[in-house]
Design a protein around this motif. Structure first.
Motif, PDB file in Angstrom:
ATOM      1  N   GLU A  95     -26.459 -13.354 -28.181  1.00  0.00           N
ATOM      2  CA  GLU A  95     -25.714 -14.486 -28.731  1.00  0.00           C
ATOM      3  C   GLU A  95     -24.618 -14.928 -27.766  1.00  0.00           C
ATOM      4  O   GLU A  95     -24.186 -16.065 -27.777  1.00  0.00           O
ATOM      5  N   ASP A 118     -26.799  -9.607 -31.145  1.00  0.00           N
ATOM      6  CA  ASP A 118     -25.464 -10.203 -31.273  1.00  0.00           C
ATOM      7  C   ASP A 118     -24.525  -9.030 -31.053  1.00  0.00           C
ATOM      8  O   ASP A 118     -24.395  -8.156 -31.916  1.00  0.00           O
ATOM      9  N   ASP A 121     -20.696  -9.172 -33.829  1.00  0.00           N
ATOM     10  CA  ASP A 121     -20.675 -10.239 -34.833  1.00  0.00           C
ATOM     11  C   ASP A 121     -19.404 -10.134 -35.678  1.00  0.00           C
ATOM     12  O   ASP A 121     -18.969  -9.032 -36.016  1.00  0.00           O
ATOM     13  N   GLU A 283     -29.107 -13.151 -36.004  1.00  0.00           N
ATOM     14  CA  GLU A 283     -28.493 -12.741 -37.274  1.00  0.00           C
ATOM     15  C   GLU A 283     -29.498 -12.760 -38.427  1.00  0.00           C
ATOM     16  O   GLU A 283     -29.659 -11.767 -39.135  1.00  0.00           O
TER      17      GLU A 283
HETATM   18 MG    MG Z   1     -22.663 -13.645 -34.712  1.00  0.00          MG
END
Ligand code: MG
Ligand code: AHM
Length: 336
Positions: A95, A118, A121, A283
């Motif tokens: 990400e 990710d 997050d 996600e």
């Molecule tokens: Mg995120």
């Protein structure tokens, strides 16, 4: 008191799984161990986050004279690093990065997996000591083994995931991962520096009492979503409630809690952002895989998340995910 040391560590557990499959190469086990190592390194830094004023803020030089990197960049580099130096991963997408990173060396080109993640997050929550997490997703390459991975390896529908998981850096640090065989949770035992099996074979209850959504956007949500939120608020003992609203604003912690206790998590589209905020590949897909293996469901409002064919690395998607019975309640509101 003697501490119980008969608990399987993450490494022991993945090796035990391997023994059940004599033809398995061990690449996935190695990959999960690499991810566990990066998670431990990130955990150490996340735990010191409150000390940045003493140790030096991101972008500055700390007391040891080292550059202090933003934690999400640090996490990104740790996960990318272990996967690049391991033997199981041909490339990554993150990400944090605009493009995929193809490792393109002889060992990596012979590896059969790619990993999407990710790295940190909910990183906006670091400053206020709220749980944050890492989310990851593993796919088998569709490109030819022996050659560098390609972008097509990363743009597969979520149903093709081989494994997915997350790490929650919370009051304790946990790594939870799913393969088609089940979802298992490991808590970091700081005294030996190992993730230990603490939550074997996680199943999400069919109903829970928690709904998680950003209420501030209520008037910008589609009608069906507003109807469902209102239904949640109207629930009484007589019709299976009362439901409780819980929203940390840190998806890993929110979905983790609902996975254990039962509940529904929603990040719908809004009138100004019809696709919502969450990213399909980093996600929505990994959590959809985990929650489905645990017995729950995940949709974008009209389609099962895992069947959406991605066209872009960073595309966004509305997300409704959680206990199967609550997902059915939500869908009834959409159909009204
Ligand atoms: Mg995120
Ligand atoms: P990030 O990837 O920029 O950290 O954003 C994702 C996070 C999720 O963890 C969380 O569910 C969501 O943003 C919260 O968003 P909002 O503040 O709009 O409710």
């Amino acid at each position: 008191m003697t501490v119980n040391r008969n608990v399987l560590t993450l490494d022991e557990f993945t090796l035990q799984q391997l023994r059940a499959f004599p033809r398995a190469t061990g690449e996935l086990s190695a990959l999960l161990r690499d991810i566990g190592l990066a998670a431990k390194r990130v955990n150490v830094e996340v735990n010191k986050a409150g000390l940045v004023d003493i140790l030096g803020d991101a972008g500055s030089i700390n007391v040891q004279g080292e550059d202090v990197k933003k934690l999400d960049i640090f996490a990104n580099n740790q996960f990318m690093g272990v996967l690049q130096h391991g033997i199981s991963c041909a490339g990554i997408a993150s990400e944090e990065l605009d493009d995929v990173v193809i490792f393109n060396d002889p060992v990596s080109n012979n590896s059969k997996y790619v990993v999407l993640f990710d790295p940190l997050d909910g990183s906006g929550n670091i400053d206020v000591n709220v749980s944050i997490g890492t989310i990851f997703s593993v796919y088998r390459r569709v490109s030819e083994i022996g050659k560098p991975a390609t972008e097509a390896d990363f743009l597969q529908p979520g149903i093709k995931q081989i494994a997915a998981g997350y790490v929650v850096y919370g009051s304790s640090t946990m790594l939870v991962y799913a393969t088609r065989r089940g979802v298992n949770g490991f808590t970091l035992d700081q005294s030996i520096g190992e993730f230990c099996l603490s939550h074997p074979d996680i199943k999400v209850p069919d109903f829970g009492l928690i709904y998680s959504v950003n209420h501030g956007h209520f008037f910008r949500y589609p009608l069906g979503v507003r109807k469902y939120i209102t239904l949640c608020q109207e629930k009484t003992k007589a019709n299976g409630g009362p439901y409780t609203q819980r929203y940390i604003g840190s998806m890993v912690a929110d979905v983790h809690r609902n996975l254990i206790k039962g509940g529904i998590f929603m990040y719908p589209g809004t009138t100004d952002k019809p696709k919502g905020k969450l990213r399909l590949l980093y996600e929505c897909n990994p959590f959809a895989f985990i929650v489905e293996v645990a017995g729950g469901r995940a949709t974008n409002g009209t389609q099962r998340i895992l069947e959406v064919v991605p066209t872009q690395l960073h595309e966004r998607s509305p997300l409704f995910i959680g206990s199967g019975g609550m997902m059915s309640e939500l869908e009834a509101c959409f159909q009204e």
